[in-house]
Design a protein around this motif. Structure first.
Motif, mmCIF file in Angstrom:
data_model
loop_
_atom_site.group_PDB
_atom_site.id
_atom_site.type_symbol
_atom_site.label_atom_id
_atom_site.label_comp_id
_atom_site.label_asym_id
_atom_site.label_seq_id
_atom_site.Cartn_x
_atom_site.Cartn_y
_atom_site.Cartn_z
ATOM 1 N N GLY A 90 0.786 -1.232 0.000
ATOM 2 C CA GLY A 90 0.000 0.000 0.000
ATOM 3 C C GLY A 90 0.818 1.283 0.000
ATOM 4 N N GLY A 91 2.130 1.185 0.115
ATOM 5 C CA GLY A 91 2.962 2.400 0.118
ATOM 6 C C GLY A 91 2.959 3.142 1.450
ATOM 7 N N VAL A 118 21.556 -7.363 1.380
ATOM 8 C CA VAL A 118 20.648 -6.377 1.963
ATOM 9 C C VAL A 118 21.162 -5.961 3.335
ATOM 10 C CG1 VAL A 118 18.268 -5.989 2.700
ATOM 11 C CG2 VAL A 118 18.720 -7.408 0.708
ATOM 12 N N GLN A 134 10.291 -0.966 -0.884
ATOM 13 C CA GLN A 134 10.082 -2.317 -1.439
ATOM 14 C C GLN A 134 10.747 -3.423 -0.611
ATOM 15 O OE1 GLN A 134 10.918 -2.453 -5.587
ATOM 16 N NE2 GLN A 134 9.312 -0.982 -6.014
ATOM 17 N N THR A 164 12.009 -6.412 10.629
ATOM 18 C CA THR A 164 11.215 -7.555 11.092
ATOM 19 C C THR A 164 11.084 -7.484 12.618
ATOM 20 O OG1 THR A 164 13.216 -8.868 11.300
ATOM 21 C CG2 THR A 164 12.076 -8.994 9.204
ATOM 22 N N CYS A 188 6.351 -10.628 8.478
ATOM 23 C CA CYS A 188 7.424 -11.466 7.950
ATOM 24 C C CYS A 188 7.092 -12.937 8.166
ATOM 25 C CB CYS A 188 8.709 -11.085 8.696
ATOM 26 S SG CYS A 188 10.082 -12.189 8.409
HETATM 27 C C1 LIG Z 1 11.459 -11.222 4.391
HETATM 28 C C2 LIG Z 1 10.070 -10.630 4.313
HETATM 29 C C3 LIG Z 1 8.953 -11.450 4.454
HETATM 30 C C4 LIG Z 1 7.665 -10.916 4.380
HETATM 31 N N1 LIG Z 1 6.589 -11.731 4.563
HETATM 32 C C5 LIG Z 1 5.337 -11.197 4.565
HETATM 33 C C6 LIG Z 1 4.201 -12.001 4.823
HETATM 34 O O1 LIG Z 1 4.321 -13.217 5.030
HETATM 35 N N2 LIG Z 1 2.965 -11.402 4.854
HETATM 36 C C7 LIG Z 1 2.830 -10.070 4.617
HETATM 37 O O2 LIG Z 1 1.705 -9.575 4.668
HETATM 38 N N3 LIG Z 1 3.878 -9.270 4.377
HETATM 39 C C8 LIG Z 1 5.135 -9.797 4.349
HETATM 40 N N4 LIG Z 1 6.211 -8.970 4.129
HETATM 41 C C9 LIG Z 1 6.003 -7.498 4.086
HETATM 42 C C10 LIG Z 1 5.447 -6.917 2.801
HETATM 43 O O3 LIG Z 1 6.142 -7.492 1.695
HETATM 44 C C11 LIG Z 1 5.631 -5.375 2.736
HETATM 45 O O4 LIG Z 1 6.975 -5.042 2.984
HETATM 46 C C12 LIG Z 1 4.812 -4.606 3.726
HETATM 47 O O5 LIG Z 1 3.455 -4.885 3.530
HETATM 48 C C13 LIG Z 1 5.063 -3.089 3.606
HETATM 49 O O6 LIG Z 1 4.690 -2.639 2.366
HETATM 50 P P1 LIG Z 1 4.767 -1.082 1.956
HETATM 51 O O7 LIG Z 1 4.246 -0.958 0.567
HETATM 52 O O8 LIG Z 1 4.151 -0.213 3.012
HETATM 53 O O9 LIG Z 1 6.296 -0.704 2.066
HETATM 54 P P2 LIG Z 1 7.536 -0.994 1.148
HETATM 55 O O10 LIG Z 1 7.882 0.132 0.269
HETATM 56 O O11 LIG Z 1 7.455 -2.308 0.575
HETATM 57 O O12 LIG Z 1 8.643 -0.904 2.319
HETATM 58 C C14 LIG Z 1 9.483 -1.857 2.594
HETATM 59 C C15 LIG Z 1 9.836 -1.721 4.063
HETATM 60 O O13 LIG Z 1 10.268 -2.996 4.446
HETATM 61 C C16 LIG Z 1 11.592 -2.951 4.925
HETATM 62 N N5 LIG Z 1 12.255 -4.140 4.417
HETATM 63 C C17 LIG Z 1 12.421 -4.507 3.130
HETATM 64 N N6 LIG Z 1 13.129 -5.647 3.048
HETATM 65 C C18 LIG Z 1 13.423 -6.004 4.314
HETATM 66 C C19 LIG Z 1 14.177 -7.066 4.891
HETATM 67 N N7 LIG Z 1 14.772 -7.989 4.151
HETATM 68 N N8 LIG Z 1 14.277 -7.113 6.236
HETATM 69 C C20 LIG Z 1 13.717 -6.168 7.024
HETATM 70 N N9 LIG Z 1 12.994 -5.138 6.531
HETATM 71 C C21 LIG Z 1 12.854 -5.051 5.201
HETATM 72 C C22 LIG Z 1 12.188 -1.672 4.352
HETATM 73 O O14 LIG Z 1 13.191 -1.191 5.196
HETATM 74 C C23 LIG Z 1 10.984 -0.775 4.327
HETATM 75 O O15 LIG Z 1 10.805 -0.233 5.589
HETATM 76 C C24 LIG Z 1 7.497 -9.513 4.162
HETATM 77 C C25 LIG Z 1 8.630 -8.690 4.008
HETATM 78 C C26 LIG Z 1 9.896 -9.230 4.076
HETATM 79 C C27 LIG Z 1 11.097 -8.304 3.914
#
Ligand SMILES: Cc1cc2nc3c(=O)[nH]c(=O)nc-3n(C[C@H](O)[C@H](O)[C@H](O)COP(=O)(O)OP(=O)(O)OC[C@H]3O[C@@H](n4cnc5c(N)ncnc54)[C@H](O)[C@@H]3O)c2cc1C
Length: 378
Positions: A90-91, A118, A134, A164, A188
């Motif tokens: 959702g950003g 990373v 992302q 996480t 995560c």
């Molecule tokens: C390893 C992993 C597993 C995931 N599993 C799930 C899941 O099972 N179910 C679910 O609903 N969502 C999961 N997500 C989270 C999801 O993919 C999105 O990151 C989250 O919904 C936030 O989206 P956004 O558009 O707001 O932000 P985005 O623009 O996607 O922001 C990404 C944020 O995540 C952080 N980030 C990115 N990669 C990593 C990493 N490797 N380790 C720690 N922080 C990181 C960045 O620092 C940033 O703050 C997972 C994310 C990771 C990194």
């Protein structure tokens, strides 16, 4: 001298790799080594260790920390489509980070290194925020960021740290409670091996005879046709390649939970009591739980876990509707339970994860997203 009070014999099944112990050690006697499955494990130099016990105190697996509870839940997306398109779901992270930076604060999150691993970095200008956006599905190295956070808090800066749950627990154990610290928890289901990712990149380079210079897990440019989980590989000759997760050995094995850190299968940071101030997740099942919400481009689940979290969420420009913890978790079990345990691979050989492609896989990948969305709504 017998060593009793520090962390020893650590391995993936009792260490989440948050790096808190390395950063707290006053003797600098903890270093990091890669195990045979490609995960970073702390190694203690027993000669130098003075048995102060600080490593144990900050370890999220030894000093378990889960204080905040669910206050409110929302389905949400950035009000501006352009913001949502830059991010994974959702950003929302982008908007929260901008809000903190606008007010003179600093933001920590993770970005790609030049070697395509990373790590967590500190950002104090909006221009440097894009690298943090992302999801990168590789375990991130927190480097020295907990020490930097402490310095920022001592200098009275607002700090937003995203990561996480286990990374946030390590940080919170490290710096203690602080009113200027906002923790954004990224949902995560488990973190996959950095060593395996490195081998995978070599495998691509060998196959294509090209150098990989950029990587994106959740490419949005071409996913409209079907599956959301599509990666993009950038090569040094300026070309790019797109692949669906279901056909890719690294991505498919991550999604099916075969390559996660040992500790993730029994993750203790699941459920309604959480570490962060705000939890961000993908809102899977949005079309069923909130058919009135336009989630064709994806939507986030935002779970407010503290008054600090609520305050900052109320300031950002989002389109949102109240939801509930039950709706958020109905299709996202990773928020309440660890991944299902699979056979532990013992060497980082990417060939063993080459997926079998079935008719069901093909249908899942190629059925247009709009039809899938309509079917799910029906
Ligand atoms: C390893 C992993 C597993 C995931 N599993 C799930 C899941 O099972 N179910 C679910 O609903 N969502 C999961 N997500 C989270 C999801 O993919 C999105 O990151 C989250 O919904 C936030 O989206 P956004 O558009 O707001 O932000 P985005 O623009 O996607 O922001 C990404 C944020 O995540 C952080 N980030 C990115 N990669 C990593 C990493 N490797 N380790 C720690 N922080 C990181 C960045 O620092 C940033 O703050 C997972 C994310 C990771 C990194």
């Amino acid at each position: 001298m017998p060593v009793q009070n520090h962390l020893h014999d650590m391995d993936e099944e009792n260490c989440c790799g948050c790096g808190a112990c390395l950063q707290i050690c006053p003797q600098s006697c903890i270093s990091s080594a890669e195990n045979k499955r490609g995960f970073a494990i702390p190694v203690i130099d027993a000669e130098k260790c003075v048995n102060c016990g600080l490593c144990k105190k900050v370890c999220p697996w030894q000093s378990i920390l889960r204080k905040n509870q669910v206050i409110e839940s929302y389905i949400a997306k950035a009000a501006q489509e352009s913001v949502q398109k830059k991010c994974t779901s959702g950003g929302i992270f982008n908007l929260l980070a901008e809000e903190i930076l606008k007010n003179g604060g600093v933001v920590y999150g993770c970005e790609w290194t030049d070697e395509l691993l990373v790590h967590h970095v500190r950002v104090d200008r909006v221009e440097n925020l894009p690298g943090l956006l992302q999801s990168k599905y590789v375990q991130s190295d927190t480097e020295r960021t907990f020490i930097e956070v402490k310095k920022d808090l001592n200098a009275n800066r607002f700090v937003l740290y995203s990561g996480t749950a286990c990374q946030l627990a390590g940080l919170k154990n490290f710096v203690g409670e602080h009113e200027n610290l906002i923790l954004v928890e990224v949902a995560c289901h488990g973190v996959p091996s950095p060593g395996l990712f490195r081998e995978y990149i070599h495998w691509i380079e060998e196959k294509t005879q090209k150098n990989v210079v950029g990587f994106q897990f959740r490419n949005r440019k071409k996913h409209k046709k079907g599956e959301h989980y599509q990666l993009r590989i950038n090569y040094s000759d300026g070309t790019e390649e797109f692949r669906y997760a279901a056909f890719d050995p690294y991505y498919a094995s991550f999604i099916s939970g075969q390559t996660l850190r040992g500790v993730c299968y029994d993750c203790i940071y699941k459920g309604k009591d959480r570490v962060g101030d705000i939890l961000l997740a993908d809102f899977w099942g949005a079309e069923k739980e909130h058919p009135e919400f336009h989630a064709e481009n994806g939507a986030s689940a935002v779970v407010i876990l503290s008054s600090k979290g609520k305050e900052v969420f109320e300031k950002i420009n989002v389109t949102c509707k109240p939801s509930s913890w039950e709706k958020v978790t109905a299709h996202n079990r990773s928020l309440i339970e660890g991944a299902e345990k699979t056979d532990f691979y013992q060497t980082i050989d990417i060939n063993r994860f080459i997926p079998k492609v079935t008719a069901k896989t093909l249908l899942k990948v190629y059925m247009p997203e709009k039809i899938k969305y309509l079917l799910k709504r029906l």
